[in-house]
Design an enzyme around this catalytic site. Structure first.
Site, PDB file in Angstrom:
ATOM      1  N   ASP A 145      -6.876  -8.441   6.436  1.00 10.91           N
ATOM      2  CA  ASP A 145      -6.433  -7.048   6.523  1.00 10.91           C
ATOM      3  C   ASP A 145      -4.962  -6.898   6.128  1.00 10.91           C
ATOM      4  O   ASP A 145      -4.064  -7.219   6.918  1.00 10.91           O
ATOM      5  CB  ASP A 145      -6.646  -6.576   7.978  1.00 10.91           C
ATOM      6  CG  ASP A 145      -6.144  -5.174   8.209  1.00 10.91           C
ATOM      7  OD1 ASP A 145      -5.887  -4.826   9.386  1.00 10.91           O
ATOM      8  OD2 ASP A 145      -5.985  -4.426   7.226  1.00 10.91           O
ATOM      9  N   ASP A 180      -4.669  -1.369   1.264  1.00 11.85           N
ATOM     10  CA  ASP A 180      -5.155  -1.807   2.570  1.00 11.85           C
ATOM     11  C   ASP A 180      -6.583  -2.349   2.506  1.00 11.85           C
ATOM     12  O   ASP A 180      -7.555  -1.586   2.487  1.00 11.85           O
ATOM     13  CB  ASP A 180      -5.080  -0.618   3.547  1.00 11.85           C
ATOM     14  CG  ASP A 180      -5.463  -1.034   4.955  1.00 11.85           C
ATOM     15  OD1 ASP A 180      -5.486  -0.142   5.827  1.00 11.85           O
ATOM     16  OD2 ASP A 180      -5.745  -2.223   5.171  1.00 11.85           O
TER      17      ASP A 180
END
Ligand SMILES: CC(C)(C)S(=O)(=O)N[C@@H](Cc1ccccc1)C(=O)N[C@@H](Cc1c[nH]c[nH+]1)C(=O)N[C@@H](CC1CCCCC1)C(O)(O)C(F)(F)C(=O)NCCN1CCOCC1
Length: 330
Positions: free
Chosen positions: A35, A219
């Site tokens: 992430d 992201d």
């Protein structure tokens, strides 16, 4: 050193991707969601209450001869979608795709929110944001990438996510076989700790390209693309039957509607997200109403280039000083 590991979609709409990692001695294998939108490395563990574990693999530090408790350190994190977790901290050997870090901070969960419990394919997260975002207290910890950086052939990691197929996270090298043409690099703003960059504009379908600065974060931990309302309404104006549904929390449309592509700019380069990525998923299994992969960022306060956009490119996260981000076609 270098490393390379698979990024495997956890479901049939690419809601998230997991990558195998090994922790401790003897090695314990977990599947983590890499992430770039956060900087904590946390795992389901032997400290997670059994009532909160539903099939996830766990890390048991007491079964690792190289695990050491980081006395008095705790962590607690809440994500944009409201999910949360907290716990204590060990350091242990940590390997991703052949790349090892000897004393990686591994945050063991003592509490996870229900959405993590119900996400049985995710055994934890590996943050690839900037270490300033790490939540460990009283001393914040470094990400796997920051710990590995000095030993990497080049201080980079690359992201090659694919639609309904295994992609890769590479560390320390840029694989020319994974992209075509040139890589366009643009500056990164590391405040407050995301990979923040500015896109040069957008186009809807075959329409004209609108040159405008769109600042947002790259992201890997966010499924969809969230952009300013003006851009998103311009897109869905081209989709018959599209409405911004309060009920479903975003733009929905008849699954049978034709969707235009969405093109975004990085410098002089142009990247086109295929319609199929934006026809994200039926709002419920078998429904004829579909939820869009492009949504408004107005509620978030930040624009997010999530997996729907990242799948359309090969992306270089360059951790040199100053950091930059590179985008290439593939
Ligand atoms: C279900 C869905 C409608 C498709 S979804 O869009 O909600 N998908 C989730 C991801 C997911 C995957 C698997 C199962 C369930 C949910 C999603 O995209 N969540 C985003 C939505 C969002 C972002 N912003 C506002 N809303 C998110 O929270 N992503 C974070 C990682 C997620 C967390 C849930 C589990 C999967 C991984 C994130 O880290 O990418 C983040 F950047 F959005 C974020 O929240 N970063 C936390 C930053 N803090 C700042 C303060 O210091 C600590 C770190």
């Amino acid at each position: 050193d270098t490393g390379s590991a698979a990024a495997v979609p956890i479901d049939d709409v690419d809601i998230a991707y997991v990558t195998p990692v090994t922790i401790g001695t003897p090695p314990q294998t977990l599947q983590l969601d890499f992430d770039t939108g956060s900087s904590d490395l946390w795992v389901f563990s032997s400290h997670t209450p059994a009532s909160q574990v539903r099939g996830q693999e766990i890390y048991s530090p007491n079964k690792s001869s190289t695990a050491k408790l980081l006395e008095g350190h705790t962590w607690s994190i809440t994500y944009g979608d409201g999910s949360a977790s907290r716990g204590n901290v060990y350091v242990d050997n940590f390997t991703v795709g052949g790349l090892s870090v000897a004393q990686q901070a591994v945050q063991t969960a003592q509490q996870v929110s229900s959405s993590f419990t119900s996400e049985t394919n995710i055994d934890g997260l590996l943050g690839l944001g900037f270490s300033t975002l790490n939540t460990v207290s009283p001393k914040s910890q470094l990400t796997f990438f920051d710990n590995a950086k000095a030993s990497l052939d080049s201080p980079v990691f690359t992201v090659d996510l694919k639609a309904q197929a295994a992609g890769t996270y590479d560390f320390g090298f840029i694989d020319k076989a994974k992209y075509t043409g040139e890589i366009t690099y643009v500056p990164v703003n590391t405040n407050p700790g995301y990979w923040t960059f500015t896109s040069s504009g957008y186009a809807v379908g075959s329409g004209s390209f609108s040159s405008q600065s769109i600042t947002g974060i790259a992201d890997t931990g966010t499924s969809l693309v969230y952009l300013p309302t003006a851009i998103v309404t311009a897109y869905y104006r081209q989709v018959s039957g599209a409405t911004n549904s309060r009920n479903y929390g975003g733009y929905v449309f008849p699954c049978s509607s034709a969707l235009p592509t969405f093109t975004f700019g990085v410098g002089d380069a142009r990247f086109t997200i295929p319609s199929s990525y934006i026809s994200y998923s039926p709002i419920a299994p078998g429904s004829s109403t579909c939820f869009g992969g492009l949504q408004s960022s107005s509620g978030l306060g930040i624009n997010i280039w999530g997996d729907v956009a990242l799948k359309a490119a090969f992306v270089v996260f360059n951790g040199a000083n100053p950091p930059t981000i590179g985008w290439a076609k593939k």
